[in-house]
Design an enzyme around this catalytic site. Structure first.
Site, mmCIF file in Angstrom:
data_model
loop_
_atom_site.group_PDB
_atom_site.id
_atom_site.type_symbol
_atom_site.label_atom_id
_atom_site.label_comp_id
_atom_site.label_asym_id
_atom_site.label_seq_id
_atom_site.Cartn_x
_atom_site.Cartn_y
_atom_site.Cartn_z
ATOM 1 C CG LEU A 101 -22.136 -7.430 -36.573
ATOM 2 C CD1 LEU A 101 -21.153 -6.785 -35.620
ATOM 3 C CD2 LEU A 101 -22.053 -8.943 -36.468
ATOM 4 C CG ASP A 102 -28.709 -9.984 -35.115
ATOM 5 O OD1 ASP A 102 -28.951 -9.848 -36.318
ATOM 6 O OD2 ASP A 102 -28.695 -11.080 -34.508
ATOM 7 C CE1 TYR A 103 -30.653 -0.788 -31.448
ATOM 8 C CE2 TYR A 103 -31.635 -2.263 -29.817
ATOM 9 C CZ TYR A 103 -31.301 -0.986 -30.240
ATOM 10 O OH TYR A 103 -31.592 0.089 -29.454
ATOM 11 N NE ARG A 189 -28.542 -12.305 -31.940
ATOM 12 C CZ ARG A 189 -28.141 -11.781 -30.779
ATOM 13 N NH1 ARG A 189 -28.617 -12.244 -29.648
ATOM 14 N NH2 ARG A 189 -27.292 -10.779 -30.774
#
Ligand code: URA
Length: 235
Positions: A101-103, A189
């Site tokens: 998962l992204d930051y 995104r």
């Protein structure tokens, strides 16, 4: 046992990432650097990653974490940012995240020390749908949502068909639900950017039939046997 399987079963990382460690020259067997990812190791061999000896964990763990914003899902971060592994205390084995998962993404993250389980879940051929709730700046039109669902061109190729819908409107935009089974970098995104929106926040709420539910942010729990079976059953 194959060296990459040995490394995964020690809870260092998944098998494909173990091949990367070998290519990077970070793995030694009996004090000799390994260059061959296909190499077999025996029970009494001394296997070291970054000069620390490792051994396969006996007990397998399967947990879910509600990842907060501001944590990386890699075990080590080049910028020294906080890692999700710091949130999983009280388990003596080393667990690694299943996928990324992204930051800034929150929500459901599975972690395990079972490399086979991680491989199975992250392989696109398994078509395990992951569902995200995105708060979006901008108002996608029905035709944009249809394009998104059919597959949209990103710089790394066309995305697979997915499920997406607008669930709420805000003065500045919408909240959307989007389910994908691929796992490309920043995929949700980028898909939303491709239809002219901007993701303000992103949260993963389910993987397959396993749901985050009311697990508080930053907390973890063991998966139930039924949840584990959900992923290991043959498709
Ligand atoms: N898609 C994204 O853009 N970010 C994530 O963290 C997961 C899926």
């Amino acid at each position: 046992m194959r060296i990459n399987k040995f490394i995964a079963s020690a809870g260092i990382c998944a098998r494909r990432a173990a091949d990367d460690l070998i290519r990077q020259g970070r793995v030694k067997v009996n004090h000799v650097r390994v260059t061959e990812p296909g190499m077999d190791v025996q029970e009494n061999d001394i296997v070291m990653v970054d000069d620390s000896p490792i051994k396969p964990a006996e007990r397998k763990y399967y947990i879910m974490l509600n990842k907060p914003d501001g944590y990386v899902t890699t075990v080590h971060d080049q910028f020294d940012r906080a890692s999700v592994t710091e949130l999983v205390t009280d388990i003596e084995a080393r667990l690694f995240p299943v996928g990324r998962l992204d930051y800034h993404t929150e929500g459901l993250l599975l972690m395990t020390n079972d490399g086979d389980f991680a491989n199975k879940l992250t392989h696109p051929s398994q078509k395990v749908y992951k569902t995200y709730i995105a708060r979006v700046k901008g108002f996608p039109k029905p035709a944009d949502i249809t394009r998104l669902c059919r597959g949209i061109y990103l710089e790394d190729g066309k995305t697979a068909p997915c499920k997406a819908e607008v669930i709420r409107q805000y003065p500045e935009g919408v909240e959307m639900s989007i389910s994908i089974y691929e796992g490309r970098n920043r995929q949700v995104r980028r898909m939303i950017e491709a239809i002219g929106g901007k993701v303000i926040s992103l949260r993963r709420i389910s993987i397959g039939n396993v749901r985050l539910g009311h697990l508080p942010l930053g907390k973890w729990r063991h998966l139930t046997q039924a949840e584990i079976n959900e992923f290991v059953k043959e498709k």
